[in-house]
Motif scaffolding. Structure first.
Motif, mmCIF file in Angstrom:
data_model
loop_
_atom_site.group_PDB
_atom_site.id
_atom_site.type_symbol
_atom_site.label_atom_id
_atom_site.label_comp_id
_atom_site.label_asym_id
_atom_site.label_seq_id
_atom_site.Cartn_x
_atom_site.Cartn_y
_atom_site.Cartn_z
ATOM 1 N N UNK A 295 14.922 3.183 -12.213
ATOM 2 C CA UNK A 295 14.748 2.319 -11.045
ATOM 3 C C UNK A 295 15.073 3.090 -9.770
ATOM 4 N N UNK A 296 14.285 2.836 -8.738
ATOM 5 C CA UNK A 296 14.542 3.430 -7.435
ATOM 6 C C UNK A 296 15.674 2.699 -6.722
ATOM 7 N N UNK A 297 15.840 1.415 -7.066
ATOM 8 C CA UNK A 297 16.908 0.583 -6.506
ATOM 9 C C UNK A 297 17.365 -0.370 -7.594
ATOM 10 N N UNK A 298 18.657 -0.428 -7.817
ATOM 11 C CA UNK A 298 19.226 -1.376 -8.775
ATOM 12 C C UNK A 298 20.223 -2.258 -8.045
ATOM 13 N N UNK A 299 20.023 -3.562 -8.145
ATOM 14 C CA UNK A 299 20.907 -4.546 -7.531
ATOM 15 C C UNK A 299 21.570 -5.315 -8.671
ATOM 16 N N UNK A 300 22.883 -5.152 -8.800
ATOM 17 C CA UNK A 300 23.629 -5.793 -9.884
ATOM 18 C C UNK A 300 24.573 -6.837 -9.305
ATOM 19 N N UNK B 38 24.961 -1.994 -5.389
ATOM 20 C CA UNK B 38 23.624 -1.474 -5.132
ATOM 21 C C UNK B 38 23.627 0.018 -5.419
ATOM 22 N N UNK B 39 22.656 0.446 -6.225
ATOM 23 C CA UNK B 39 22.510 1.871 -6.519
ATOM 24 C C UNK B 39 21.075 2.275 -6.203
ATOM 25 N N UNK B 40 20.937 3.402 -5.555
ATOM 26 C CA UNK B 40 19.599 3.897 -5.256
ATOM 27 C C UNK B 40 19.322 3.916 -3.776
ATOM 28 N N UNK C 268 28.373 -9.495 0.370
ATOM 29 C CA UNK C 268 28.636 -9.553 -1.073
ATOM 30 C C UNK C 268 29.013 -8.174 -1.613
ATOM 31 N N UNK C 269 28.419 -7.128 -1.076
ATOM 32 C CA UNK C 269 28.785 -5.767 -1.483
ATOM 33 C C UNK C 269 30.242 -5.500 -1.111
ATOM 34 N N UNK C 270 30.615 -5.857 0.120
ATOM 35 C CA UNK C 270 31.988 -5.638 0.584
ATOM 36 C C UNK C 270 32.991 -6.435 -0.243
ATOM 37 N N UNK C 271 32.605 -7.624 -0.694
ATOM 38 C CA UNK C 271 33.502 -8.480 -1.479
ATOM 39 C C UNK C 271 33.509 -8.136 -2.959
ATOM 40 N N UNK D 27 0.834 -1.217 0.000
ATOM 41 C CA UNK D 27 0.000 0.000 0.000
ATOM 42 C C UNK D 27 0.857 1.252 0.000
ATOM 43 N N UNK D 28 0.417 2.238 -0.763
ATOM 44 C CA UNK D 28 1.064 3.548 -0.817
ATOM 45 C C UNK D 28 2.543 3.491 -1.207
ATOM 46 N N UNK D 29 2.902 2.508 -2.027
ATOM 47 C CA UNK D 29 4.278 2.390 -2.529
ATOM 48 C C UNK D 29 4.276 2.518 -4.039
ATOM 49 N N UNK D 30 5.143 3.334 -4.551
ATOM 50 C CA UNK D 30 5.360 3.448 -5.991
ATOM 51 C C UNK D 30 6.864 3.313 -6.190
ATOM 52 N N UNK D 31 7.295 2.085 -6.479
ATOM 53 C CA UNK D 31 8.715 1.742 -6.460
ATOM 54 C C UNK D 31 9.055 0.842 -7.640
ATOM 55 N N UNK D 32 10.248 1.031 -8.201
ATOM 56 C CA UNK D 32 10.764 0.126 -9.224
ATOM 57 C C UNK D 32 12.104 -0.403 -8.726
ATOM 58 N N UNK D 33 12.211 -1.734 -8.658
ATOM 59 C CA UNK D 33 13.444 -2.391 -8.228
ATOM 60 C C UNK D 33 13.947 -3.244 -9.386
ATOM 61 N N UNK D 34 15.195 -3.017 -9.763
ATOM 62 C CA UNK D 34 15.809 -3.760 -10.869
ATOM 63 C C UNK D 34 16.874 -4.705 -10.331
#
Length: 170
Positions: A79-84, A114-116, A106-109, A43-50
């Protein structure tokens, strides 16, 4: 790698997993969910996650729009959040583990970038807990009793598949 056009999914393991997650989220969003928590998360979320794989040129994004959900193959325009992920297998391992600390490690390694809006990671993690259906307590004893039979059936099928491959010369 090939694409199944009807489903718009590539044969890559990450794309297959993300498609399955997307279909499950779609089912949950479309159903009259018994979970007030799930409904309140949407509810009340307008989000794009890639989600993407750097190595395999795989990308899929999930769009949440005030209780509605859609998934799309390819990269999102905004995208509001991009996880590559470093590669598809890393993505599959991290997503199936479902552990936020594993993502941070995994981010540290350098296996993940992650962007966004990082807070969306926490939100999606809460949402992801609803993806795998819970087994009602009253059914768990039946499942426990059925496991040995399922294992035997798997062994039996594996044996006969091997025989068939040998006979067919494959």
């Amino acid at each position: 790698m090939f694409t199944v056009p009807v489903l718009d999914v590539k044969s890559d393991p990450l794309d297959v997993l993300l498609t399955a997650i997307g279909y499950r989220l779609s089912m949950l969003a479309d159903s009259d969910s018994d979970s007030e928590e799930f409904e309140s998360l949407l509810a009340d979320r307008k989000v794009i996650i890639e989600f993407a794989s750097k190595e395999a040129d795989i990308a899929r994004y999930f769009s949440f729009d005030n209780g509605d959900f859609t998934q799309h193959s390819g990269h999102a325009d905004n995208a509001d959040l991009t996880i590559s992920f470093k590669d598809s297998i890393t993505g599959v391992k991290l997503l199936t583990k479902g552990s936020l600390p594993a993502f941070m490690t995994a981010v540290q390694e350098g296996n993940l970038s992650i962007e966004g809006d990082y807070s969306l990671m926490m939100w999606f993690n809460k949402l992801a807990k609803h993806i795998v259906p819970t087994i009602p307590e009253e059914l768990k004893p039946y499942i426990t009793r059925a496991k040995p039979y399922a294992y035997k059936a798997q062994q039996f099928a594996g044996h006969w598949i091997g025989v068939a491959k040998h006979k067919l010369g494959k």
